[in-house]
Design a protein around this motif. Structure first.
Motif, PDB file in Angstrom:
ATOM      1  N   PRO A 103       0.800  -1.234   0.000  1.00  0.00           N
ATOM      2  CA  PRO A 103       0.000   0.000   0.000  1.00  0.00           C
ATOM      3  C   PRO A 103       0.832   1.283   0.000  1.00  0.00           C
ATOM      4  CG  PRO A 103      -0.878  -1.564   1.578  1.00  0.00           C
ATOM      5  CD  PRO A 103       0.433  -2.125   1.115  1.00  0.00           C
ATOM      6  N   ARG A 162      -2.046   0.498  -5.824  1.00  0.00           N
ATOM      7  CA  ARG A 162      -3.249   1.029  -5.197  1.00  0.00           C
ATOM      8  C   ARG A 162      -3.409   2.529  -5.451  1.00  0.00           C
ATOM      9  NH1 ARG A 162      -4.367  -0.254   1.049  1.00  0.00           N
ATOM     10  NH2 ARG A 162      -4.481  -2.348   0.116  1.00  0.00           N
ATOM     11  N   GLU A 163      -2.337   3.285  -5.284  1.00  0.00           N
ATOM     12  CA  GLU A 163      -2.461   4.734  -5.415  1.00  0.00           C
ATOM     13  C   GLU A 163      -2.795   5.147  -6.847  1.00  0.00           C
ATOM     14  OE1 GLU A 163       1.328   7.317  -5.656  1.00  0.00           O
ATOM     15  OE2 GLU A 163       2.016   5.553  -4.561  1.00  0.00           O
ATOM     16  N   ARG A 173      -5.901  -2.689 -10.218  1.00  0.00           N
ATOM     17  CA  ARG A 173      -6.260  -3.922  -9.518  1.00  0.00           C
ATOM     18  C   ARG A 173      -5.144  -4.943  -9.668  1.00  0.00           C
ATOM     19  NH1 ARG A 173     -10.568  -6.216 -12.423  1.00  0.00           N
ATOM     20  NH2 ARG A 173      -9.872  -4.964 -14.180  1.00  0.00           N
ATOM     21  N   GLU A 185      -3.547  -7.594  -4.618  1.00  0.00           N
ATOM     22  CA  GLU A 185      -4.040  -6.979  -3.386  1.00  0.00           C
ATOM     23  C   GLU A 185      -3.529  -7.666  -2.131  1.00  0.00           C
ATOM     24  OE1 GLU A 185      -6.846  -5.434  -6.443  1.00  0.00           O
ATOM     25  OE2 GLU A 185      -6.015  -7.413  -6.022  1.00  0.00           O
TER      26      GLU A 185
END
Length: 328
Positions: A228, A241-242, A246, A249
């Motif tokens: 993240p 994520r930023e 996708r 994860e």
């Protein structure tokens, strides 16, 4: 007539085991009285193995006995994990294990050799590390969106290397979510893939910091990272994520200290205290930072690490099943 010797041998083995457990408990108060082996299921010289050696040296100072790192790579980490799994639970043989060797390796098998949550005693952890998407500098994509667009425009022509099961799972997840058609090339470790990646014989690889030096020299380009937050190793590289993408994860990977199931609580507490303090050693901090690893004190206690292992086990099993990657 033939069953009596078999029964007698079985009875003797059970009796020996019954005598061993009290002996381990009795010796817990004096622990440790000899060197401890920290089994690393990774190739000697790699980033994970190097960090293990730094932590082992620092922990040894706290324990008053040397902690010797023994590299046992192979079978996606299962050889090293299996070695500790079969060891006496006396605290003299423990594991530097984590996502790859305990979770991904078992999640990819229909009949895994062990349950990572019940087969080991959690001691302390963890350090988290990110995976980066490396490409050759001549590759036309400068960011992850361009990478996806280029692969879609060239189905079956882009090759990617996998040096470990974590990188394999990450790219497989992205392939499925974006409907990509790529060619996978399997290697024994990321450094084994490096020559072909540097020579542009393979175009991309999700990898750890083991090949980061090549990127810093301009011989590879880094497009994105999985965790993240951005990494201190490549602070200019955005996370998936930023940028709103996708895939991957489940993040990067993690490593912690575990032992065989059934270790006495006093020994676990002694090891937990020593290794927790080892993570604060200046030399360990420097090596963690240089490798892009982050110590996560939230999992310092055995209970917290054990809970985390169970959650991660379920996540990887779900991911591997959804991707159709569970093998017999």
């Amino acid at each position: 007539m033939t069953q009596r010797p078999l029964f007698r041998r079985h009875f003797i083995s059970l009796a020996a085991l019954a005598l061993t457990v009290p002996s381990i408990k009795a010796n817990a108060a004096d622990y440790p009285t000899r060197p401890i082996v920290l089994v690393s299921p990774y190739l000697a010289g790699g980033s994970a193995d190097g960090i293990a050696r730094a932590i082992a040296e620092a922990a040894g100072k706290e324990l008053g006995q040397s902690v010797v790192v023994e590299s046992k790579p192979g079978a996606e980490g299962l050889i090293g994990a299996g070695d500790v799994l079969k060891a006496q639970p006396d605290g003299y043989r423990i594991l530097w294990g984590g996502a790859g060797s305990l979770l991904v390796a078992t999640a990819l098998r229909k009949n895994p050799p062990f349950d990572p949550q019940t087969a080991f005693t959690p001691i302390t952890g963890t350090v988290d590390f990110s995976f980066f998407l490396y490409v050759h500098p001549s590759f036309p994509a400068k960011n992850f969106k361009e990478f996806i667009d280029y692969v879609k425009a060239n189905p079956g022509k882009v090759t990617y290397a996998t040096g470990n099961n974590q990188g394999l799972l990450t790219m497989a997840d992205i392939e499925k979510k974006y409907g990509l058609d790529m060619v996978r090339v399997q290697y024994k470790g990321e450094m084994g893939a490096a020559p072909d990646l540097l020579a542009n014989r393979v175009h991309a690889m999700w990898g750890t910091t083991s090949v980061s030096a090549f990127a810093k020299e301009g011989k590879l380009r880094v497009i994105s990272t999985t965790l993240p937050q951005r990494s201190e190793v490549f602070p200019q590289v955005p996370t998936l994520r930023e940028e709103g993408h996708r895939g991957g994860e489940f993040g990067g990977g993690w490593l912690g200290i575990l032992g065989p199931a059934g270790m006495p609580q006093p020994i676990v507490e002694r090891l937990q205290a020593a290794f927790t303090k080892a993570y604060q050693d200046p030399n360990v901090k420097t090596k963690l930072q240089a490798s892009g690893l982050v110590y996560t004190p939230a999992y310092a206690s055995p209970a917290a690490l054990g809970k985390y292992v169970g959650e991660q086990r379920d996540l990887y099993r779900k991911t591997a099943t959804e991707l159709g990657m569970v093998n017999d």
